[in-house]
Design a protein around this motif. Sequence first.
Motif, PDB file in Angstrom:
ATOM      1  N   ASP A  17       0.918  -1.122  -0.031  1.00  0.00           N
ATOM      2  CA  ASP A  17      -0.060   0.051  -0.124  1.00  0.00           C
ATOM      3  C   ASP A  17       0.801   1.141   0.034  1.00  0.00           C
ATOM      4  O   ASP A  17       2.054   1.328   0.260  1.00  0.00           O
ATOM      5  CB  ASP A  17      -0.879   0.078   1.200  1.00  0.00           C
ATOM      6  CG  ASP A  17      -0.318   0.010   2.610  1.00  0.00           C
ATOM      7  OD1 ASP A  17       0.723   0.526   2.786  1.00  0.00           O
ATOM      8  OD2 ASP A  17      -1.144  -0.830   3.321  1.00  0.00           O
ATOM      9  N   SER A  18       0.253   2.392  -0.210  1.00  0.00           N
ATOM     10  CA  SER A  18       1.172   3.955  -0.414  1.00  0.00           C
ATOM     11  C   SER A  18       2.081   3.798   0.810  1.00  0.00           C
ATOM     12  O   SER A  18       3.029   4.580   0.643  1.00  0.00           O
ATOM     13  CB  SER A  18       0.109   4.745  -0.704  1.00  0.00           C
ATOM     14  OG  SER A  18      -0.704   4.863   0.426  1.00  0.00           O
ATOM     15  N   GLU A  19       1.680   3.415   2.106  1.00  0.00           N
ATOM     16  CA  GLU A  19       2.253   3.800   3.282  1.00  0.00           C
ATOM     17  C   GLU A  19       3.661   2.915   3.141  1.00  0.00           C
ATOM     18  O   GLU A  19       4.710   3.267   4.001  1.00  0.00           O
ATOM     19  CB  GLU A  19       1.522   3.220   4.498  1.00  0.00           C
ATOM     20  CG  GLU A  19       0.412   4.474   4.942  1.00  0.00           C
ATOM     21  CD  GLU A  19      -0.688   4.121   4.088  1.00  0.00           C
ATOM     22  OE1 GLU A  19      -1.054   2.991   3.688  1.00  0.00           O
ATOM     23  OE2 GLU A  19      -1.297   4.975   3.575  1.00  0.00           O
ATOM     24  N   ASP A  20       3.770   1.938   2.417  1.00  0.00           N
ATOM     25  CA  ASP A  20       5.081   1.245   2.325  1.00  0.00           C
ATOM     26  C   ASP A  20       6.139   1.752   1.320  1.00  0.00           C
ATOM     27  O   ASP A  20       7.165   1.280   1.041  1.00  0.00           O
ATOM     28  CB  ASP A  20       4.575  -0.301   1.787  1.00  0.00           C
ATOM     29  CG  ASP A  20       3.834  -1.043   2.606  1.00  0.00           C
ATOM     30  OD1 ASP A  20       4.022  -1.141   3.927  1.00  0.00           O
ATOM     31  OD2 ASP A  20       2.688  -1.604   1.966  1.00  0.00           O
ATOM     32  N   LEU A  21       5.784   2.600   0.666  1.00  0.00           N
ATOM     33  CA  LEU A  21       6.679   3.106  -0.576  1.00  0.00           C
ATOM     34  C   LEU A  21       7.849   3.737  -0.064  1.00  0.00           C
ATOM     35  O   LEU A  21       8.866   3.772  -0.611  1.00  0.00           O
ATOM     36  CB  LEU A  21       5.824   4.327  -1.369  1.00  0.00           C
ATOM     37  CG  LEU A  21       4.712   3.400  -2.177  1.00  0.00           C
ATOM     38  CD1 LEU A  21       4.222   4.160  -3.349  1.00  0.00           C
ATOM     39  CD2 LEU A  21       5.386   2.264  -3.019  1.00  0.00           C
ATOM     40  N   ASP A  22       7.962   4.376   1.263  1.00  0.00           N
ATOM     41  CA  ASP A  22       9.226   4.937   1.680  1.00  0.00           C
ATOM     42  C   ASP A  22      10.026   3.779   1.813  1.00  0.00           C
ATOM     43  O   ASP A  22      11.275   4.005   1.432  1.00  0.00           O
ATOM     44  CB  ASP A  22       9.044   5.556   3.276  1.00  0.00           C
ATOM     45  CG  ASP A  22       8.273   6.926   2.880  1.00  0.00           C
ATOM     46  OD1 ASP A  22       8.407   7.491   1.810  1.00  0.00           O
ATOM     47  OD2 ASP A  22       7.604   7.509   3.988  1.00  0.00           O
ATOM     48  N   TYR A  23       9.726   2.794   2.425  1.00  0.00           N
ATOM     49  CA  TYR A  23      10.487   1.413   2.567  1.00  0.00           C
ATOM     50  C   TYR A  23      11.026   0.965   1.286  1.00  0.00           C
ATOM     51  O   TYR A  23      12.356   0.710   0.969  1.00  0.00           O
ATOM     52  CB  TYR A  23       9.866   0.265   3.208  1.00  0.00           C
ATOM     53  CG  TYR A  23      10.560  -1.166   3.093  1.00  0.00           C
ATOM     54  CD1 TYR A  23      11.527  -1.178   3.724  1.00  0.00           C
ATOM     55  CD2 TYR A  23       9.849  -1.903   1.993  1.00  0.00           C
ATOM     56  CE1 TYR A  23      12.163  -2.572   3.491  1.00  0.00           C
ATOM     57  CE2 TYR A  23      10.664  -3.203   2.043  1.00  0.00           C
ATOM     58  CZ  TYR A  23      11.903  -3.568   2.524  1.00  0.00           C
ATOM     59  OH  TYR A  23      12.335  -4.484   2.433  1.00  0.00           O
ATOM     60  N   VAL A  24      10.060   0.852   0.177  1.00  0.00           N
ATOM     61  CA  VAL A  24      10.310   0.340  -1.097  1.00  0.00           C
ATOM     62  C   VAL A  24      11.239   1.221  -1.803  1.00  0.00           C
ATOM     63  O   VAL A  24      12.501   0.896  -2.295  1.00  0.00           O
ATOM     64  CB  VAL A  24       8.962   0.132  -2.057  1.00  0.00           C
ATOM     65  CG1 VAL A  24       9.310   0.018  -3.344  1.00  0.00           C
ATOM     66  CG2 VAL A  24       8.038  -0.745  -1.642  1.00  0.00           C
ATOM     67  N   ARG A  42       8.446   7.327  -7.163  1.00  0.00           N
ATOM     68  CA  ARG A  42       6.970   6.996  -6.134  1.00  0.00           C
ATOM     69  C   ARG A  42       5.665   6.956  -6.876  1.00  0.00           C
ATOM     70  O   ARG A  42       5.036   6.262  -6.973  1.00  0.00           O
ATOM     71  CB  ARG A  42       6.794   8.010  -5.174  1.00  0.00           C
ATOM     72  CG  ARG A  42       5.890   7.856  -4.149  1.00  0.00           C
ATOM     73  CD  ARG A  42       5.620   9.135  -3.124  1.00  0.00           C
ATOM     74  NE  ARG A  42       6.550   9.026  -2.245  1.00  0.00           N
ATOM     75  CZ  ARG A  42       6.885   8.454  -1.122  1.00  0.00           C
ATOM     76  NH1 ARG A  42       5.919   7.464  -0.837  1.00  0.00           N
ATOM     77  NH2 ARG A  42       7.750   8.489  -0.537  1.00  0.00           N
ATOM     78  N   GLU A  43       5.609   8.015  -8.005  1.00  0.00           N
ATOM     79  CA  GLU A  43       4.508   8.021  -8.984  1.00  0.00           C
ATOM     80  C   GLU A  43       4.281   6.581  -9.723  1.00  0.00           C
ATOM     81  O   GLU A  43       3.278   5.942  -9.788  1.00  0.00           O
ATOM     82  CB  GLU A  43       4.577   8.914  -9.945  1.00  0.00           C
ATOM     83  CG  GLU A  43       4.295  10.232  -9.185  1.00  0.00           C
ATOM     84  CD  GLU A  43       5.300  10.664  -8.063  1.00  0.00           C
ATOM     85  OE1 GLU A  43       6.613  10.518  -8.854  1.00  0.00           O
ATOM     86  OE2 GLU A  43       5.381  11.529  -7.237  1.00  0.00           O
ATOM     87  N   LYS A  44       5.668   6.035 -10.208  1.00  0.00           N
ATOM     88  CA  LYS A  44       5.744   4.724 -10.974  1.00  0.00           C
ATOM     89  C   LYS A  44       5.165   3.496  -9.925  1.00  0.00           C
ATOM     90  O   LYS A  44       4.477   2.609 -10.659  1.00  0.00           O
ATOM     91  CB  LYS A  44       7.023   4.442 -11.525  1.00  0.00           C
ATOM     92  CG  LYS A  44       6.829   3.288 -12.440  1.00  0.00           C
ATOM     93  CD  LYS A  44       8.195   3.181 -13.347  1.00  0.00           C
ATOM     94  CE  LYS A  44       8.074   2.080 -14.271  1.00  0.00           C
ATOM     95  NZ  LYS A  44       8.973   2.025 -15.292  1.00  0.00           N
TER      96      LYS A  44
END
Length: 174
Positions: A17-24, A42-44
Amino acid sequence: MMNDLIISNELRIRKTDSEDLDYVLATEQHPESTDFVFLWSREKHLASISNQDHLHLIIENSDRRHIGYFILSGRTSPNSCIELIRMNMSAKGKGHGTKALRLLLDYLVHHLHVHRVWLDVMETNSRALHVYRSVGFKEEGILRECIKTRTGFESLIIMGILKSEWHDCDKSEP
């Protein structure tokens, strides 16, 4: 949890989910990853999360800490073939990637009824090649010097595993 797809004693694989993207994003930028993983914005990643053809998945340990992620494409393919676009582990060298990949393949074959999973991997990425071979992926070809890197051109090895090959392999572990 609604996003959980795969749960074992050691690992949990769930939809990103979007909250995981900092980690990714941080995992992509880790020095051990940057030579082998192309940075996405982040957008991709957000577009991939919402794309019906993709599976963007977070891998967690038994304490629910992020240890890696997968990105797959081809979920809507009429050919029952899925591409493993990305497998990136922040906890490298501990065997978690191999275990997570076995769980993912089992899910793809038994729950999504996928016939073939394929990927490309840089020929110099010996760690990834070892993991893919250890779970049964076979080398199918090579795209010679198709990627320009900081140090020159890199070749990609195309690898795949068929449902019938996974059934031969999956008796040993997940």
